[in-house]
Structure formats: structure tokens, C-alpha cells
Enzyme design. Structure first.
Site, short mmCIF file in Angstrom:
data_model
loop_
_atom_site.label_atom_id
_atom_site.label_comp_id
_atom_site.label_asym_id
_atom_site.label_seq_id
_atom_site.Cartn_x
_atom_site.Cartn_y
_atom_site.Cartn_z
N SER A 127 -2.89 3.46 -9.19
CA SER A 127 -1.92 4.02 -8.25
C SER A 127 -1.03 4.98 -9.03
O SER A 127 -0.27 4.55 -9.91
CB SER A 127 -1.08 2.90 -7.65
OG SER A 127 0.06 3.46 -7.05
N HIS A 152 -5.40 6.19 -6.26
CA HIS A 152 -4.60 5.72 -5.12
C HIS A 152 -3.32 6.55 -5.07
O HIS A 152 -2.59 6.66 -6.07
CB HIS A 152 -4.29 4.23 -5.32
CG HIS A 152 -3.56 3.61 -4.18
ND1 HIS A 152 -4.19 3.11 -3.06
CD2 HIS A 152 -2.23 3.38 -3.98
CE1 HIS A 152 -3.29 2.60 -2.23
NE2 HIS A 152 -2.08 2.76 -2.77
N ASP A 168 0.19 7.10 -3.17
CA ASP A 168 1.18 6.48 -2.28
C ASP A 168 2.13 7.51 -1.68
O ASP A 168 2.81 8.22 -2.41
CB ASP A 168 2.01 5.46 -3.08
CG ASP A 168 1.22 4.21 -3.40
OD1 ASP A 168 0.64 3.62 -2.48
OD2 ASP A 168 1.17 3.83 -4.59
N MET A 201 5.42 7.95 0.59
CA MET A 201 6.57 7.19 1.12
C MET A 201 7.60 8.15 1.68
O MET A 201 7.84 9.22 1.10
CB MET A 201 7.21 6.39 -0.01
CG MET A 201 6.24 5.44 -0.68
SD MET A 201 7.03 4.63 -2.06
CE MET A 201 5.72 3.53 -2.57
N HIS A 259 -2.49 6.43 0.78
CA HIS A 259 -1.85 5.28 1.42
C HIS A 259 -0.57 5.77 2.09
O HIS A 259 0.43 6.02 1.40
CB HIS A 259 -1.58 4.21 0.34
CG HIS A 259 -0.82 3.03 0.82
ND1 HIS A 259 -0.29 2.07 -0.03
CD2 HIS A 259 -0.48 2.62 2.08
CE1 HIS A 259 0.34 1.14 0.68
NE2 HIS A 259 0.25 1.46 1.96
N MET A 282 2.75 5.41 3.86
CA MET A 282 3.83 4.47 4.18
C MET A 282 4.91 5.31 4.84
O MET A 282 6.00 5.54 4.29
CB MET A 282 4.34 3.81 2.90
CG MET A 282 3.39 2.74 2.38
SD MET A 282 3.76 2.32 0.65
CE MET A 282 2.84 3.60 -0.18
N MET A 312 -1.61 -5.75 1.43
CA MET A 312 -0.48 -5.59 0.51
C MET A 312 -0.15 -6.97 -0.06
O MET A 312 0.00 -7.94 0.69
CB MET A 312 0.76 -5.06 1.22
CG MET A 312 0.67 -3.64 1.76
SD MET A 312 0.25 -2.40 0.54
CE MET A 312 1.59 -2.53 -0.63
N ASP A 361 -3.42 -4.37 -2.83
CA ASP A 361 -2.47 -3.42 -3.41
C ASP A 361 -1.16 -4.13 -3.75
O ASP A 361 -0.51 -4.68 -2.87
CB ASP A 361 -2.24 -2.29 -2.37
CG ASP A 361 -1.33 -1.19 -2.88
OD1 ASP A 361 -0.88 -1.25 -4.04
OD2 ASP A 361 -1.07 -0.25 -2.10
C1 DX5 Z 1 3.59 -0.17 -3.29
C2 DX5 Z 1 2.40 0.75 -3.46
C3 DX5 Z 1 1.49 0.35 -4.55
C4 DX5 Z 1 2.10 0.37 -5.93
C5 DX5 Z 1 1.36 -0.65 -6.76
O1 DX5 Z 1 4.21 0.15 -2.10
O2 DX5 Z 1 1.65 0.77 -2.27
O3 DX5 Z 1 0.29 1.13 -4.53
O4 DX5 Z 1 2.05 1.62 -6.55
O5 DX5 Z 1 1.99 -0.76 -7.99
P1 DX5 Z 1 1.91 -2.08 -8.87
O6 DX5 Z 1 0.48 -2.27 -9.25
O7 DX5 Z 1 2.80 -1.78 -10.03
O8 DX5 Z 1 2.42 -3.22 -8.02
ZN ZN Z 2 -0.31 1.76 -2.27
#
Ligand code: DX5
Ligand code: ZN
Length: 222
Positions: free
Chosen positions: A9, A34, A36, A38, A68, A70, A139, A177
Site C-alpha cells: 500500500s 494498492h 488508497d 481518502m 481503494h 475511501m 478491512m 487490508d
Molecule cells: C487504511 C488503508 C490501508 C493502509 C494499510 O485505511 O486502507 O491500505 O495503507 O497500512 P498498514 O499495512 O500499515 O496497516
Molecule cells: Zn487500503
């Protein structure tokens, strides 16, 4: 041996030299990236948009990218990310008024569609979508930040989801994740996951080759 996929990620990567850092993690053996997204609305943090993915593609990053989302809403972002080279687009069912329509939108634009479940979100959303989706993401932390601790009750949810997948005759990846590291990846794979999203445990490690090899070595014992 089962086919396991490791998806670093990039939320935990070094943003001041993202292209280089991502290139290094790919040569160390990453299968998928991956990504993310946000919005400081659905989750209390802000990360990156489609311009960043576009730049990574232009830089020459050519492995599959799993976006992903969010964010809330999601439909415009689906179009934006599909147009710059996303391979998978996953979203949380509670972020759209029309889940099936958003899944269709992802597929119409040539991407694989995933549904993401927060630690306490029910799996019921899957009931009428198992014939369409390509990926289920569980998650194991509350979304928004990397570096959080894996919530152990998720192991039961992984087993339950694996059974649902085994009951349908389709290729659906089961991803977990959040909070994955060398001390828990074995149990997570045993419970039935085949795709592992890993942020801090990879990017904070001093040697990407070494950490990815160690993770694969543990997975090979499953
Ligand atoms: C959290 C993200 C994850 C995050 C995982 O909201 O969706 O993808 O980057 O990071 P680690 O492996 O450090 O928990
Ligand atoms: Zn993620």
C-alpha cells in the site's frame, strides 16, 4: 501451492520520491500496487487523487493498480481512475446510494470491481453481487491510516467470506487490508485470504526484497 498476491500500500511510501520508491518495491517482488484514496470526509484523512496514479503510469509503472476508494461520493472518481489506468477499483458499499450501479460503472470502464468491508460492516451486501464482483476486501483496521493494529476478530470474517466465495463458481479474490505483518500473515492466509495489502510492514522495513521474501516464505507454509 496456492496463488498468493502481495499488494504494497503506497500510502506508506516516501511521497517525496514516489516513482523511485514504487519502482524499488516492484523489483522486490510486489504483485499489485494498492492505492488508497481518502477524502477527509468518509475517512478523517486526505491522500491522493487520480493525477498521482496518472503520473505513476507516465513514469513507467506497469503492474496492476488496485484503487481503494475511501470517499463519498464515488461515481465521478470511478471514471477518473478508470481513465488513467486503474485495474481494480474497490469501494465501501455505504459510500454510494446505488451499489449495483457503481459496480456496473467500474466494469463498463474495463476495471475489476471490488467491495470493501469495514471491520464491523456486515457481509450481507454480498448477497446479490457475488455474480458480478471480482474482489472482496476485508478491512482489518478502521480505514484512514496506515500503521494500525490488526483486529483479531477479522479472522472469523475471513473464514466466513472464503466459504461464500467457495460456494460460487467464480474467480473472486479475497483481500485483507490493514495491520498485516510477518507475525500474522500466516493465520490470515490460513483463514482463506489470497491477496494481502501491506503498508507499513513493507515500506518501513529497511530492505524491501528481504521483507517480501520473508512474507512469501511464510505464505509458502500455508
Ligand atoms: C487504511 C488503508 C490501508 C493502509 C494499510 O485505511 O486502507 O491500505 O495503507 O497500512 P498498514 O499495512 O500499515 O496497516
Ligand atoms: Zn487500503
Amino acid at each position: 501451492m496456492k496463488h498468493f498476491l502481495i499488494a504494497p500500500s503506497i500510502l506508506s511510501a516516501n511521497f517525496s520520491k514516489l516513482g523511485e520508491d514504487v519502482t524499488n518495491v516492484i523489483s522486490a517482488g510486489a504483485d499489485i500496487l494498492h492505492f488508497d484514496v481518502m477524502d477527509n470526509h468518509y475517512v478523517p484523512n486526505l491522500s491522493m487523487g487520480s493525477m498521482v496514479l496518472k503520473s505513476l503510469r507516465e513514469y513507467g509503472i506497469n503492474i496492476p493498480i488496485d484503487v481503494h476508494l475511501m470517499t463519498k461520493p464515488i461515481d465521478q472518481l470511478i471514471l477518473d481512475f478508470a481513465s488513467v489506468g486503474a485495474d481494480y477499483i474497490s469501494f465501501h458499499p455505504e459510500t454510494t446510494e446505488h451499489i449495483d450501479r457503481s459496480v456496473e460503472l467500474i466494469k463498463e470502464h474495463g476495471c475489476k470491481a471490488g467491495l470493501v468491508f469495514n471491520p464491523s460492516t456486515t457481509l450481507n451486501y454480498l448477497e446479490y453481487l457475488m455474480d458480478k464482483i471480482d474482489l472482496i476486501v476485508l478491512m482489518a483496521v478502521n480505514p484512514g491510516f496506515s500503521g494500525q493494529v490488526f483486529i483479531p476478530t477479522i479472522l472469523k470474517k475471513i473464514c466466513k467470506t472464503r466459504k461464500l466465495i467457495d460456494n460460487v463458481n467464480r474467480n473472486i479474490d479475497l483481500s485483507v487490508d490493514g495491520g498485516i505483518n510477518t507475525s500474522n500473515i500466516y493465520e490470515i492466509s490460513k483463514a482463506g485470504a489470497n491477496l494481502f495489502v501491506i503498508g507499513s510492514a513493507i515500506f518501513k522495513a529497511p530492505n524491501y526484497h528481504k521483507i517480501i521474501n520473508t512474507l512469501r516464505c511464510i505464505l509458502s507454509k500455508t
